[in-house]
Structure formats: C-alpha cells, structure tokens
Design a protein around this motif. Sequence first.
Motif, PDB file in Angstrom:
ATOM      1  N   LYS A  19       0.854  -1.191   0.000  1.00  0.00           N
ATOM      2  CA  LYS A  19       0.000   0.000   0.000  1.00  0.00           C
ATOM      3  C   LYS A  19       0.884   1.232   0.000  1.00  0.00           C
ATOM      4  O   LYS A  19       1.700   1.433   0.896  1.00  0.00           O
ATOM      5  N   ASP A  20       0.733   2.050  -1.046  1.00  0.00           N
ATOM      6  CA  ASP A  20       1.380   3.361  -1.108  1.00  0.00           C
ATOM      7  C   ASP A  20       0.442   4.391  -0.511  1.00  0.00           C
ATOM      8  O   ASP A  20      -0.776   4.332  -0.737  1.00  0.00           O
ATOM      9  N   MET A  21       1.007   5.324   0.213  1.00  0.00           N
ATOM     10  CA  MET A  21       0.212   6.428   0.753  1.00  0.00           C
ATOM     11  C   MET A  21       1.141   7.600   1.005  1.00  0.00           C
ATOM     12  O   MET A  21       2.358   7.458   0.945  1.00  0.00           O
ATOM     13  N   GLN A  22       0.561   8.738   1.271  1.00  0.00           N
ATOM     14  CA  GLN A  22       1.365   9.909   1.598  1.00  0.00           C
ATOM     15  C   GLN A  22       0.652  10.713   2.657  1.00  0.00           C
ATOM     16  O   GLN A  22      -0.559  10.623   2.828  1.00  0.00           O
ATOM     17  N   PHE A  23       1.452  11.492   3.377  1.00  0.00           N
ATOM     18  CA  PHE A  23       0.882  12.439   4.326  1.00  0.00           C
ATOM     19  C   PHE A  23       1.843  13.620   4.461  1.00  0.00           C
ATOM     20  O   PHE A  23       3.051  13.472   4.280  1.00  0.00           O
ATOM     21  N   ALA A  24       1.271  14.773   4.731  1.00  0.00           N
ATOM     22  CA  ALA A  24       2.053  15.979   4.966  1.00  0.00           C
ATOM     23  C   ALA A  24       2.139  16.182   6.474  1.00  0.00           C
ATOM     24  O   ALA A  24       1.116  16.153   7.157  1.00  0.00           O
ATOM     25  N   ALA A  25       3.363  16.337   6.974  1.00  0.00           N
ATOM     26  CA  ALA A  25       3.535  16.514   8.412  1.00  0.00           C
ATOM     27  C   ALA A  25       4.788  17.326   8.674  1.00  0.00           C
ATOM     28  O   ALA A  25       5.722  17.350   7.868  1.00  0.00           O
ATOM     29  N   ALA A  26       4.799  17.956   9.831  1.00  0.00           N
ATOM     30  CA  ALA A  26       5.970  18.694  10.282  1.00  0.00           C
ATOM     31  C   ALA A  26       6.623  17.917  11.418  1.00  0.00           C
ATOM     32  O   ALA A  26       5.998  17.052  12.045  1.00  0.00           O
ATOM     33  N   ASN A  48       5.309   3.292   1.858  1.00  0.00           N
ATOM     34  CA  ASN A  48       4.856   2.022   1.310  1.00  0.00           C
ATOM     35  C   ASN A  48       4.929   1.006   2.436  1.00  0.00           C
ATOM     36  O   ASN A  48       5.960   0.875   3.095  1.00  0.00           O
ATOM     37  N   VAL A  49       3.821   0.305   2.658  1.00  0.00           N
ATOM     38  CA  VAL A  49       3.754  -0.737   3.677  1.00  0.00           C
ATOM     39  C   VAL A  49       3.566  -2.067   2.960  1.00  0.00           C
ATOM     40  O   VAL A  49       2.690  -2.191   2.096  1.00  0.00           O
ATOM     41  N   THR A  50       4.397  -3.050   3.306  1.00  0.00           N
ATOM     42  CA  THR A  50       4.313  -4.392   2.727  1.00  0.00           C
ATOM     43  C   THR A  50       3.749  -5.336   3.777  1.00  0.00           C
ATOM     44  O   THR A  50       4.307  -5.458   4.869  1.00  0.00           O
ATOM     45  N   VAL A  51       2.648  -5.993   3.440  1.00  0.00           N
ATOM     46  CA  VAL A  51       2.001  -6.962   4.324  1.00  0.00           C
ATOM     47  C   VAL A  51       1.936  -8.290   3.569  1.00  0.00           C
ATOM     48  O   VAL A  51       1.642  -8.313   2.375  1.00  0.00           O
ATOM     49  N   ALA A  52       2.196  -9.379   4.279  1.00  0.00           N
ATOM     50  CA  ALA A  52       2.149 -10.702   3.653  1.00  0.00           C
ATOM     51  C   ALA A  52       1.401 -11.679   4.549  1.00  0.00           C
ATOM     52  O   ALA A  52       1.257 -11.456   5.750  1.00  0.00           O
ATOM     53  N   THR A  67      -7.998   0.480   5.501  1.00  0.00           N
ATOM     54  CA  THR A  67      -7.591   0.369   6.903  1.00  0.00           C
ATOM     55  C   THR A  67      -6.143   0.806   7.076  1.00  0.00           C
ATOM     56  O   THR A  67      -5.807   1.541   8.016  1.00  0.00           O
ATOM     57  N   LEU A  68      -5.273   0.369   6.177  1.00  0.00           N
ATOM     58  CA  LEU A  68      -3.872   0.793   6.257  1.00  0.00           C
ATOM     59  C   LEU A  68      -3.746   2.300   6.116  1.00  0.00           C
ATOM     60  O   LEU A  68      -2.992   2.943   6.856  1.00  0.00           O
ATOM     61  N   LYS A  69      -4.502   2.872   5.191  1.00  0.00           N
ATOM     62  CA  LYS A  69      -4.450   4.320   4.993  1.00  0.00           C
ATOM     63  C   LYS A  69      -4.906   5.057   6.252  1.00  0.00           C
ATOM     64  O   LYS A  69      -4.310   6.049   6.654  1.00  0.00           O
ATOM     65  N   LYS A  70      -5.955   4.563   6.880  1.00  0.00           N
ATOM     66  CA  LYS A  70      -6.461   5.187   8.110  1.00  0.00           C
ATOM     67  C   LYS A  70      -5.433   5.085   9.236  1.00  0.00           C
ATOM     68  O   LYS A  70      -5.213   6.044   9.976  1.00  0.00           O
ATOM     69  N   LEU A  71      -4.791   3.924   9.364  1.00  0.00           N
ATOM     70  CA  LEU A  71      -3.804   3.718  10.422  1.00  0.00           C
ATOM     71  C   LEU A  71      -2.609   4.656  10.297  1.00  0.00           C
ATOM     72  O   LEU A  71      -2.052   5.092  11.301  1.00  0.00           O
TER      73      LEU A  71
END
Length: 147
Positions: A19-26, A48-52, A67-71
């Motif tokens: 799962k690819d995702m992004q967030f803006a943070a300081a 990027n989170v790898t789950v198997a 769910t991964l994006k929310k976490l």
Amino acid sequence: MLQQIYPQVFHNYEYELNKDMQFAAAHFVPHKDAGKCQNIHGHTYFVNVTVAGNELDESGFLINFATLKKLVSGQFDHTLLNDHTHLFNDQNHNDFPTTEVVARKIYEIVQAHLDELPNKPVCMQVFVRETPTSYVVYRPKQVKHNG
C-alpha cells in the motif's frame, strides 16, 4: 503519486500486499547534532507498507487498503509528529521523530493492528521517503513466519 519500485523483502507467504500512501507533516529533531533539522519543518512523506500472509479474511483481503491508509495517513496527515507523544519524545533518541523512527513506529502501529486479525498477516517492511533523495526502509529483525 509517482510509481516506483521498492526494495523487496523475500518470504514464503502466498500473498503480498503493498500500500502506497502519503501524508504531509511537520517535525523537528530535538538534538544539537541534528543541524537545521532542530527547527520545525515539514515534508510530504511517501510511505509504502508491505504486508504478507497465507490466509485471506472473510472479505478476501489480507487487510483492507483503506484500513492501512487510516492507520497511517489518517493519524499523521497535517500534524506535528512531535505532538504524538504516545509515539515520539525528546528524551530518548530511539523515539525522536526521525525518518528511521517514523518508519519503525508505522511498522509497530500496523503490526499491532494485524496481530488482532484472525488471518494473522504480518508487516514485512515499511518504506518512508522524506524527500525526493532520502528514504528509509524498516524491516523488523525477526518476522513471525506462519508459512
């Protein structure tokens, strides 16, 4: 988001989800040797989170992408990472919000959730890109293998 290839982790599981995702943070790094990073500054983090795993859940997923994006993104987007005092602090260098620690904390958050699932998937690695030229890959030293 730009498509890119991530370092692979080798395993014997039947399924692998990324799962690819992004967030803006300081954040700021509370140490004298951090140079300019001692000052509050921001990034658009690419993760990027790898789950198997070997078993799918009742929905046919290892874990739902949402769910991964929310976490991850849901927790950190548009925040000051240092304010997440349940994860980061300025007392222990292993808990400073550096890219290395952010990657490990994301792993811990994701794996804690996966541990609650009946199909028991595992987080194999977390990739965090802080800038276009700098990234960290976190892989737990020992991954629980049920397959």
